[in-house]
Structure formats: C-alpha cells, structure tokens
Design a protein around this motif. Sequence first.
Motif, mmCIF file in Angstrom:
data_model
loop_
_atom_site.group_PDB
_atom_site.id
_atom_site.type_symbol
_atom_site.label_atom_id
_atom_site.label_comp_id
_atom_site.label_asym_id
_atom_site.label_seq_id
_atom_site.Cartn_x
_atom_site.Cartn_y
_atom_site.Cartn_z
ATOM 1 N N GLY A 42 -16.806 -10.134 -16.445
ATOM 2 C CA GLY A 42 -17.413 -10.177 -15.239
ATOM 3 C C GLY A 42 -15.987 -9.588 -14.073
ATOM 4 N N GLN A 43 -16.302 -9.199 -12.760
ATOM 5 C CA GLN A 43 -15.429 -8.678 -12.065
ATOM 6 C C GLN A 43 -15.078 -10.052 -11.216
ATOM 7 O OE1 GLN A 43 -14.335 -4.287 -11.704
ATOM 8 N NE2 GLN A 43 -14.572 -5.262 -9.053
ATOM 9 N N SER A 44 -13.806 -10.468 -10.870
ATOM 10 C CA SER A 44 -13.054 -11.368 -10.141
ATOM 11 C C SER A 44 -12.631 -10.805 -9.221
ATOM 12 C CB SER A 44 -13.007 -12.432 -11.032
ATOM 13 O OG SER A 44 -13.641 -13.468 -11.516
ATOM 14 N N ARG A 45 -12.919 -10.873 -7.700
ATOM 15 C CA ARG A 45 -11.313 -10.777 -6.832
ATOM 16 C C ARG A 45 -10.907 -11.930 -6.031
ATOM 17 N NH1 ARG A 45 -11.420 -5.912 -3.676
ATOM 18 N NH2 ARG A 45 -13.618 -5.610 -4.056
ATOM 19 N N ILE A 46 -9.435 -10.967 -6.143
ATOM 20 C CA ILE A 46 -8.247 -11.722 -5.537
ATOM 21 C C ILE A 46 -7.960 -11.875 -4.282
ATOM 22 C CG2 ILE A 46 -6.330 -13.240 -5.982
ATOM 23 C CD1 ILE A 46 -6.573 -13.051 -8.969
ATOM 24 N N SER A 47 -8.065 -11.771 -3.095
ATOM 25 C CA SER A 47 -7.464 -12.104 -2.190
ATOM 26 C C SER A 47 -6.116 -12.372 -1.963
ATOM 27 C CB SER A 47 -8.146 -12.123 -1.152
ATOM 28 O OG SER A 47 -9.402 -11.333 -0.937
ATOM 29 N N GLY A 48 -4.989 -12.034 -0.923
ATOM 30 C CA GLY A 48 -4.137 -13.258 -1.623
ATOM 31 C C GLY A 48 -2.903 -13.287 -2.278
ATOM 32 N N LEU A 49 -3.004 -12.589 -3.277
ATOM 33 C CA LEU A 49 -2.845 -13.213 -4.437
ATOM 34 C C LEU A 49 -1.137 -12.527 -4.281
ATOM 35 C CD1 LEU A 49 -2.562 -14.044 -7.435
ATOM 36 C CD2 LEU A 49 -2.295 -10.744 -7.806
ATOM 37 N N LEU A 50 0.098 -13.407 -4.427
ATOM 38 C CA LEU A 50 1.919 -13.167 -4.562
ATOM 39 C C LEU A 50 1.734 -12.062 -5.393
ATOM 40 C CD1 LEU A 50 4.367 -14.192 -3.859
ATOM 41 C CD2 LEU A 50 4.088 -15.834 -5.605
ATOM 42 N N GLU A 51 2.880 -11.559 -4.986
ATOM 43 C CA GLU A 51 3.105 -9.891 -6.033
ATOM 44 C C GLU A 51 4.433 -10.014 -6.278
ATOM 45 O OE1 GLU A 51 1.974 -6.218 -3.844
ATOM 46 O OE2 GLU A 51 -0.462 -6.507 -4.202
ATOM 47 N N GLY A 52 4.853 -11.353 -6.348
ATOM 48 C CA GLY A 52 5.730 -11.484 -7.261
ATOM 49 C C GLY A 52 6.052 -11.283 -7.792
ATOM 50 N N GLU A 53 7.379 -11.046 -9.018
ATOM 51 C CA GLU A 53 7.901 -10.458 -10.254
ATOM 52 C C GLU A 53 7.349 -11.828 -11.756
ATOM 53 O OE1 GLU A 53 11.948 -10.899 -10.359
ATOM 54 O OE2 GLU A 53 12.177 -8.861 -9.767
ATOM 55 N N ASP A 54 7.037 -13.101 -11.175
ATOM 56 C CA ASP A 54 5.900 -14.713 -11.772
ATOM 57 C C ASP A 54 5.067 -14.170 -11.959
ATOM 58 O OD1 ASP A 54 8.753 -15.667 -11.767
ATOM 59 O OD2 ASP A 54 8.202 -17.487 -10.773
ATOM 60 N N VAL A 55 4.629 -13.521 -10.781
ATOM 61 C CA VAL A 55 2.969 -14.174 -10.823
ATOM 62 C C VAL A 55 2.541 -11.689 -11.583
ATOM 63 C CG1 VAL A 55 1.106 -13.477 -10.215
ATOM 64 C CG2 VAL A 55 2.420 -15.686 -8.898
ATOM 65 N N LEU A 56 3.943 -11.132 -11.741
ATOM 66 C CA LEU A 56 2.769 -9.972 -12.302
ATOM 67 C C LEU A 56 3.218 -10.041 -13.337
ATOM 68 C CD1 LEU A 56 5.308 -7.740 -9.332
ATOM 69 C CD2 LEU A 56 2.524 -8.576 -10.047
ATOM 70 N N ASN A 57 4.239 -10.995 -14.239
ATOM 71 C CA ASN A 57 4.094 -11.398 -15.940
ATOM 72 C C ASN A 57 2.937 -11.653 -16.237
ATOM 73 O OD1 ASN A 57 6.937 -10.143 -15.746
ATOM 74 N ND2 ASN A 57 7.459 -12.047 -15.342
ATOM 75 N N THR A 58 2.331 -12.564 -15.413
ATOM 76 C CA THR A 58 1.531 -13.209 -15.607
ATOM 77 C C THR A 58 0.282 -12.460 -15.454
ATOM 78 O OG1 THR A 58 1.929 -15.988 -14.999
ATOM 79 C CG2 THR A 58 -0.847 -15.412 -15.147
ATOM 80 N N ALA A 59 0.304 -11.748 -14.473
ATOM 81 C CA ALA A 59 -0.808 -10.421 -14.864
ATOM 82 C C ALA A 59 -1.163 -10.078 -16.254
ATOM 83 C CB ALA A 59 -0.982 -9.557 -13.488
ATOM 84 N N GLN A 60 0.319 -9.502 -16.375
ATOM 85 C CA GLN A 60 0.712 -8.267 -17.509
ATOM 86 C C GLN A 60 -0.297 -8.863 -18.807
ATOM 87 O OE1 GLN A 60 4.853 -7.040 -18.225
ATOM 88 N NE2 GLN A 60 4.487 -5.553 -16.456
ATOM 89 N N ALA A 61 0.756 -10.214 -18.548
ATOM 90 C CA ALA A 61 0.051 -11.451 -20.075
ATOM 91 C C ALA A 61 -2.033 -11.058 -20.133
ATOM 92 C CB ALA A 61 1.033 -12.318 -19.825
#
Length: 437
Positions: free
Chosen positions: A37-56
């Motif tokens: 299902g759909q989880s919502r995340i508030s306050g996520l760090l939009e730094g490159e390290d985390v964006l790479n995890t999102a892409q993975a």
Amino acid sequence: MTDLFSRKARSLTGTVRVPGDKSISHRALIMGTMAIGQSRISGLLEGEDVLNTAQAMNAMGAEITREKEGDWLVHGVGIGGLIQPEKPLDMGNSGTGARLIMGLVSSYPFQTVFTGDASLSGRPMKRVTDPLSKFGAGFSGAEGMTLPLTVTGIMDPLPIEYELPVASAQVKSAILLAALNTPGKTTVIEPTPTRDHTERMFAHFGVPIEINGKAITVTGQPDLTAREMWVPADPSSAAFPTVAALITPGSDIIIENVGMNPSRTGLYATLREMGADISFVNERLECGESVADIHVRHSKLTGITVPLGRAPSMIDEYPILCIAASFAKGDTVMRGLSELRVKESDRIAVMVSGLKACGVTVAEHEDGMTVTGSDSIKGGAQVTTHLDHRIAMSFLTLGMGTDRPVSVDDGSVIETSFPGFTALMNGLGAQIGEADQ
Ligand code: S3P
C-alpha cells in the motif's frame, strides 16, 4: 566541484530548520517499500544519498513520488515482492544506502550489482558481506570486498545469530533487513548500543521485534501494511549551526524539530560538558522518535576528554567537535575512534591535516586526535574535502571564527546530506560564498 570559502561572521541569530534525518530517511524509503500500500513520508531529506536510495527502491518495484518539498509517497511491494533491478544500483557517496540495501536484497533470489563514487568504492564491505553470507547469500566484489560488488541473493535464506565485531548501526541494520524476508528468528548482538532507528521503524510497522539487552531478535516474513512516517531534522546536520553559534560572539539561535534519539545526541552532551549554553525546548515524541528545538548561545568552551563509550552516539560529529575544540581553552582529547578512518574519508587524517593548515595545534593518534584550542586561529588555507560532506561543512564552520577565510576545494559534496547549507548558514549571519565571486 564548487570551491567555497567562509570568512569571519558577525553574530549568528535567528530560527532555522535543518533538513531531515539522513539515517531515518533511508530507512523510511526502505520500509515503505516493504509494506503493501501507500505510505506517506513527511520531512524526508532530499539529499543525494537518500535520492539514490529512492531510485534503488524504484528500480526494485516500488513506486515513489514527490508531492512537495519533503513530502513523499511510497507505494510498497511488500516483503517478498522486490524484483531484480535491471541495472546496477548506483549508491553514490552513501555507505548507509549501500550497506542497508545489500542486506535487504540478500534474502531475495536475484542478483544485484552495487556501484558508487570514488569514496564509497574505497569503503570496506566485508563487515556486511560476512554476516550476510551466513544467510546463504553470495558476494563478489573488487579487491578487499569493495564496490563494484554483486550480491547473489538466496531463495531459501536461513535465519542467523550474529555477534557484531564492530559497533555499527549499518551492519546491524543490514542483518535486520535481510531478516525481514527470512523465515524464523534472526538475532543480532551488539557490543555497544548504536543508533536504533531500524528497530524503531520496525516497531512502527509492526514487525515482530524483541530487544533483550544487547540482543535484537526479529521474526521474518511478517505482512506489513502502509504507515505514515515523519522524519525529524537531523541532529548531525544541526551540529554545524550549533557549533557555528557557539564559536561566534553574540550568537543566539534556535534550530527547530531536531531528532533527540539518545543514540544520536552524544555531541550535545559533550558540548555541554565543555561549557556550551545549549538547551532543549518543546521536547516531544513524534512517530516513535523524540524531538526538540535546540537553543544555542555563544559560549566560552573548555576542552575535555570525551568518554570512549560515547563514540557510537556521536560517530559522525567528531569533525565538527574538532572545530569547537579549536576555540576551547585547553585540550580536547578524542580517542577510541578507529572507525573514523573508514568513513566517507579518513576523518582523522583529513581533519588533522586541515586543522594544521589553518594554524590549529592538533596531535594525531592512531585512534583519534587531541586538539589544543586558541583564541586566535589564523585560517587562510584551502582544505581538500576528499568527497566528504562533513569535512566540507566543518571547515566552512571553522572559517567563521578564523582571522583569514578558510576555503574548501569541493563544496558540492555537501548536497549528499545538507542541501541548502550555505543559504541556511548565511541566513543566520554567516559569510560563505563561492571562491570565484
Ligand atoms: C549510520 C550509521 C553510522 C553513521 C552513518 C549513518 C546509519 O555508520 O556513521 O553516517 O544510518 O546507520 P556505522 O554504523 O558504520 O558506524
């Protein structure tokens, strides 16, 4: 590469919010993927390290969308639902992203290739591949088990009991994440407690988890459903404006909504023991994590010997503690820190050479350093960051108190963990700029 400099600041004043916690942000994306299902995340760090995890996570089947700054939706696939990524996962600069996801994919019957930048490609991965092999997964890496590295996950993983040889939240979390898709009970035993965000996040999602002293046991293959997640501001990022305010006369700042998990706040305890005027206001609990606003005023600091046992709760904060120590009266002794040699850079060697170049008296030890403070530091040097965000931000903070400006050869690495660092600091009164301005 962006060459940045920092020069003596007038007083720092104002109220700011630093970006979301990097450790929790990685885990939020991974756990959102593990839930159906759909989880919502508030306050996520939009730094490159985390964006790479999102892409993975995206490459392995999750649908991840950004609603607005810091607000993200993760449409998860559930435990057992990951698919083999078509291309190598490029984890950039991030040891946390690489190690946690290596653990996650170990208990899936497919191959995953991990790559990273020059810094990550030099970091040791044997500490995770050793325990993950015990689940039955296979690994082939570059010399010394470094990236690029291929994980051959296993269809029928076996639960393990593993005593960690090093105090590492990344290794602990890699094992706990492998345990999610492993039937039965997996136990990790820690020599010393390390950051417990994975355990808290598991509890938040209803993963069966028991904590008995140093032993953490997870029962694998639960069905998880989507949850709301809220990421507090990163105490490791708040450390930079905190120290900047402490060393700059007349400063008085507030940093809002900072995570106060006791496994992360060792720096603040240390600075208070050095005489820092730091108070925590509006303390509360959000999504299983304690949070507070930090009020910091300029203070006269005195050096101390940092207790050895405190290292895991401030492992990323020694570079910025060295900067506070440079302005403190007497010696600040930091030992028991050999782990610092295998972070984004060898943080002992890089801090010692940068501090010396700026005129600070510092002695290097195999497992740490001793900084002797002074009222007057000449500065005037350019420091090499070695692809290490915390080295860049630490030396830009030093430049706020030195006689001559301090510059760093590559400020772009700051994007990995603290997007907007320069604007936030300048908004408080700092004078950081691009060197060719
Ligand atoms: C992290 C754990 C720490 C820390 C890193 C983030 C995590 O590393 O240095 O920045 O999110 O688990 P170790 O666990 O290897 O000490």
